[in-house]
Design a protein around this motif. Sequence first.
Motif, short mmCIF file in Angstrom:
data_model
loop_
_atom_site.label_atom_id
_atom_site.label_comp_id
_atom_site.label_asym_id
_atom_site.label_seq_id
_atom_site.Cartn_x
_atom_site.Cartn_y
_atom_site.Cartn_z
N GLN A 1 0.82 -1.21 0.00
CA GLN A 1 0.00 0.00 0.00
C GLN A 1 0.86 1.26 0.00
O GLN A 1 0.54 2.24 -0.67
CB GLN A 1 -0.94 -0.02 1.20
CG GLN A 1 -2.04 -1.06 1.09
CD GLN A 1 -2.73 -1.34 2.41
OE1 GLN A 1 -2.23 -1.00 3.49
NE2 GLN A 1 -3.90 -1.98 2.35
N PHE A 2 1.96 1.24 0.75
CA PHE A 2 2.89 2.37 0.75
C PHE A 2 3.51 2.54 -0.63
O PHE A 2 3.66 3.66 -1.12
CB PHE A 2 3.98 2.14 1.80
CG PHE A 2 4.99 3.25 1.87
CD1 PHE A 2 4.76 4.38 2.66
CD2 PHE A 2 6.18 3.18 1.15
CE1 PHE A 2 5.70 5.40 2.72
CE2 PHE A 2 7.12 4.19 1.22
CZ PHE A 2 6.87 5.32 2.00
N ARG A 3 3.84 1.45 -1.26
CA ARG A 3 4.43 1.49 -2.60
C ARG A 3 3.49 2.17 -3.58
O ARG A 3 3.91 3.00 -4.39
CB ARG A 3 4.74 0.07 -3.06
CG ARG A 3 5.07 -0.11 -4.52
CD ARG A 3 6.47 0.31 -4.85
NE ARG A 3 6.87 -0.18 -6.15
CZ ARG A 3 7.75 0.41 -6.95
NH1 ARG A 3 8.33 1.53 -6.58
NH2 ARG A 3 8.07 -0.12 -8.11
N TYR A 4 2.20 1.86 -3.50
CA TYR A 4 1.25 2.49 -4.42
C TYR A 4 1.03 3.96 -4.08
O TYR A 4 1.03 4.81 -4.97
CB TYR A 4 -0.10 1.76 -4.42
CG TYR A 4 -1.05 2.37 -5.42
CD1 TYR A 4 -0.99 2.01 -6.76
CD2 TYR A 4 -1.99 3.33 -5.04
CE1 TYR A 4 -1.83 2.60 -7.70
CE2 TYR A 4 -2.83 3.92 -5.96
CZ TYR A 4 -2.74 3.55 -7.30
OH TYR A 4 -3.57 4.14 -8.22
N GLY A 5 0.83 4.26 -2.81
CA GLY A 5 0.46 5.61 -2.43
C GLY A 5 1.61 6.59 -2.34
O GLY A 5 1.45 7.78 -2.60
N PHE A 6 2.80 6.10 -1.96
CA PHE A 6 3.96 6.96 -1.75
C PHE A 6 5.09 6.69 -2.75
O PHE A 6 5.68 7.61 -3.30
CB PHE A 6 4.54 6.77 -0.34
CG PHE A 6 3.78 7.45 0.75
CD1 PHE A 6 4.28 8.58 1.38
CD2 PHE A 6 2.56 6.95 1.19
CE1 PHE A 6 3.59 9.20 2.41
CE2 PHE A 6 1.86 7.56 2.22
CZ PHE A 6 2.38 8.69 2.83
N GLY A 7 5.42 5.42 -2.94
CA GLY A 7 6.65 5.06 -3.63
C GLY A 7 6.51 4.63 -5.07
O GLY A 7 7.40 3.97 -5.60
N ASN A 8 5.42 5.01 -5.72
CA ASN A 8 5.19 4.55 -7.10
C ASN A 8 6.20 5.09 -8.10
O ASN A 8 6.39 4.53 -9.18
CB ASN A 8 3.78 4.91 -7.55
CG ASN A 8 3.50 6.39 -7.52
OD1 ASN A 8 3.44 6.99 -6.45
ND2 ASN A 8 3.31 7.01 -8.68
N ALA A 9 6.89 6.20 -7.77
CA ALA A 9 7.89 6.77 -8.68
C ALA A 9 9.30 6.28 -8.35
O ALA A 9 10.27 6.76 -8.94
CB ALA A 9 7.84 8.30 -8.63
N LEU A 10 9.41 5.35 -7.42
CA LEU A 10 10.70 4.86 -6.94
C LEU A 10 10.93 3.42 -7.36
O LEU A 10 10.00 2.69 -7.72
CB LEU A 10 10.76 4.94 -5.41
CG LEU A 10 10.42 6.27 -4.75
CD1 LEU A 10 10.45 6.11 -3.24
CD2 LEU A 10 11.36 7.37 -5.22
#
Length: 272
Positions: free
Chosen positions: A146-155
């Motif tokens: 969920q963090f990957r989708y909401g925060f870290g999608n450009a990383l």
Amino acid sequence: MTASPTPLVFIHGLWLHATSWQPWADLAAEHGYAPVAPGWPGEAATVAEARRAPDAVAGRGIDDVTDHYAGIIGALDAPPVVIGHSFGGLIAQKLLGKGLARAAVAIDPAQIKGVKALPPAQLRSGFPVLGNPANRGRSVALTAAQFRYGFGNALEQAESDELFERHTIPSPGRPLFEAAFANFSRNSAAKVATDNADRGPLLLISGGVDHTVPDVVTRGAYKLYAKSPAVTELKQFPDRGHSLTLDHGWREVATYALEWLDKKGVHGSPGV
């Protein structure tokens, strides 16, 4: 007599601990500010402690958090600059609109009352909380995915996972419900005094690929400030996501914000 440095208050948003601001605080001190990064009401001093005591922040809403920071500001020697990210950006705008800050920078700010855009990515990012009405009174933790989708999608995946492990904490669900239903409430806690003509300068910053607060939401807030002759500007970082304050590119955003404040006459040492 040497003037005291201008206070600068950092305000984080949901799911990040106050210590995530430390690199920004160090840079702000180099620019001549006196920075502080207090946590939300009930937030423990460390990430580990906050994870062990999730109920300490449960049920806290936007007004609770705004009042908390207003109290911190009231104890300072001078009105501060405030810099906020996500819901911290919404609260920074509220504090500026109330005349409690001399200037504000709102980075990927959570949706304020009057903004009508509701992109699918934003809905998906908020679903871990909004998908269950009982979460209004609870604290909620994100999973790494969920963090990957909401925060870290450009990383890269590895960086997103590392940021998740280092910085994330459980956060109250109530602010998300208040923002989501702001346009259906006359006295919404997400209302900001966008028409205040006497406030200090405001910089809104957006990430062009942000899923949690898409650029269209920040642009919608910017348009609401057209009612006020006070200085309001918008800066877009096209390839950045919601993690832009803490990922490998944080310094670019921080430097832009601090240099913008300098250009607006908000200096580290008043009167210099």
